[in-house]
Design an enzyme around this catalytic site. Structure first.
Site, PDB file in Angstrom:
ATOM      1  N   LEU A 109       0.809  -1.217   0.000  1.00 35.71           N
ATOM      2  CA  LEU A 109       0.000   0.000   0.000  1.00 35.71           C
ATOM      3  C   LEU A 109       0.845   1.270   0.000  1.00 35.71           C
ATOM      4  CD1 LEU A 109      -2.870  -0.862   2.529  1.00 35.71           C
ATOM      5  CD2 LEU A 109      -2.852  -1.088   0.026  1.00 35.71           C
ATOM      6  N   HIS A 120      11.140   0.360   0.516  1.00 37.93           N
ATOM      7  CA  HIS A 120      10.891  -1.046   0.189  1.00 37.93           C
ATOM      8  C   HIS A 120      12.168  -1.786  -0.184  1.00 37.93           C
ATOM      9  CE1 HIS A 120       6.427  -0.879  -0.015  1.00 37.93           C
ATOM     10  NE2 HIS A 120       6.651   0.382  -0.332  1.00 37.93           N
TER      11      HIS A 120
END
Length: 205
Positions: A109, A120
């Site tokens: 998300l 990430h």
């Protein structure tokens, strides 16, 4: 001039002088080294580097190709790529999160109103490793985040053996992460990006 082009640490760090063709006309050359935000068109190059870097170590990638495209469409401004003569050699992809700690949902998300940047993945092409490029790219990324008015913290999760690397980049360990991927467990780490008014005044932000 766009906000991103005004940031000195996203500008090429070295430009080659234009070369002359036999006819005396100048020939365009690519920047020897350039930092810029990524676009969806960079997704395949990103995935090729990530796949080689992670599959041999953990057996899986933090982001698959469709997820890379997903984040580069939603929040390309939270990515940063290092290009050598037009070739991607290292990158970071992030998104926004709106909680103090990461949860399983944070893997997929992007929370547009969040103030936490979830990093990430950071990966370096195999032929450019052991040259300090990962540390340099992370430093530039954190400088960039300090120029984003909504960013307050950066969070990431990593395996134990990467904790010393991120500590050298200024991150502190928060303890075990709630997120698991298969049999893998992670340490969650954070870096504050607020309270740097002096740096903002002197960084071209």
């Amino acid at each position: 001039m766009s906000a991103l082009s005004a940031l000195p640490f996203l500008k090429p760090i070295h430009l080659r002088s234009p070369r002359s063709s036999p006819g005396g006309q100048r020939r365009h050359t690519l920047p020897a080294s350039e930092f810029r935000c990524l676009s969806p068109e960079d997704a395949i190059s990103v995935f090729e580097i990530e796949r080689e870097a992670f599959i041999s170590v953990s057996g899986d990638c933090p982001l698959h190709l469709d997820e890379i495209r997903h984040f580069l469409n939603l929040c390309p401004e939270l990515s940063l790529g290092w290009f050598e003569e037009g070739r991607l050699v290292a990158f970071i992809i992030g998104s926004l999160w709106d909680q103090d700690r990461l949860t399983q949902e944070a893997l997929t998300l992007h929370k547009p109103r969040g103030t936490v940047v979830h990093i990430h993945v950071l990966a370096v092409h195999r032929t450019f490793r052991q040259q300090g490029k990962g540390s340099i790219l992370m430093w530039r990324y954190l400088q960039y985040l300090r120029c984003l008015p909504f960013a307050r913290r950066a969070l990431l999760m990593c395996e134990d053996f990467l904790v010393p690397f991120y500590q050298k980049c200024g991150f502190e360990a928060l303890g075990p992460c709630e997120v698991t991927v298969g049999d893998l467990a992670f340490i969650e780490m954070q870096h504050s990006v607020r309270g740097h008014a002096f740096m903002r005044r002197n960084s071209g932000c």
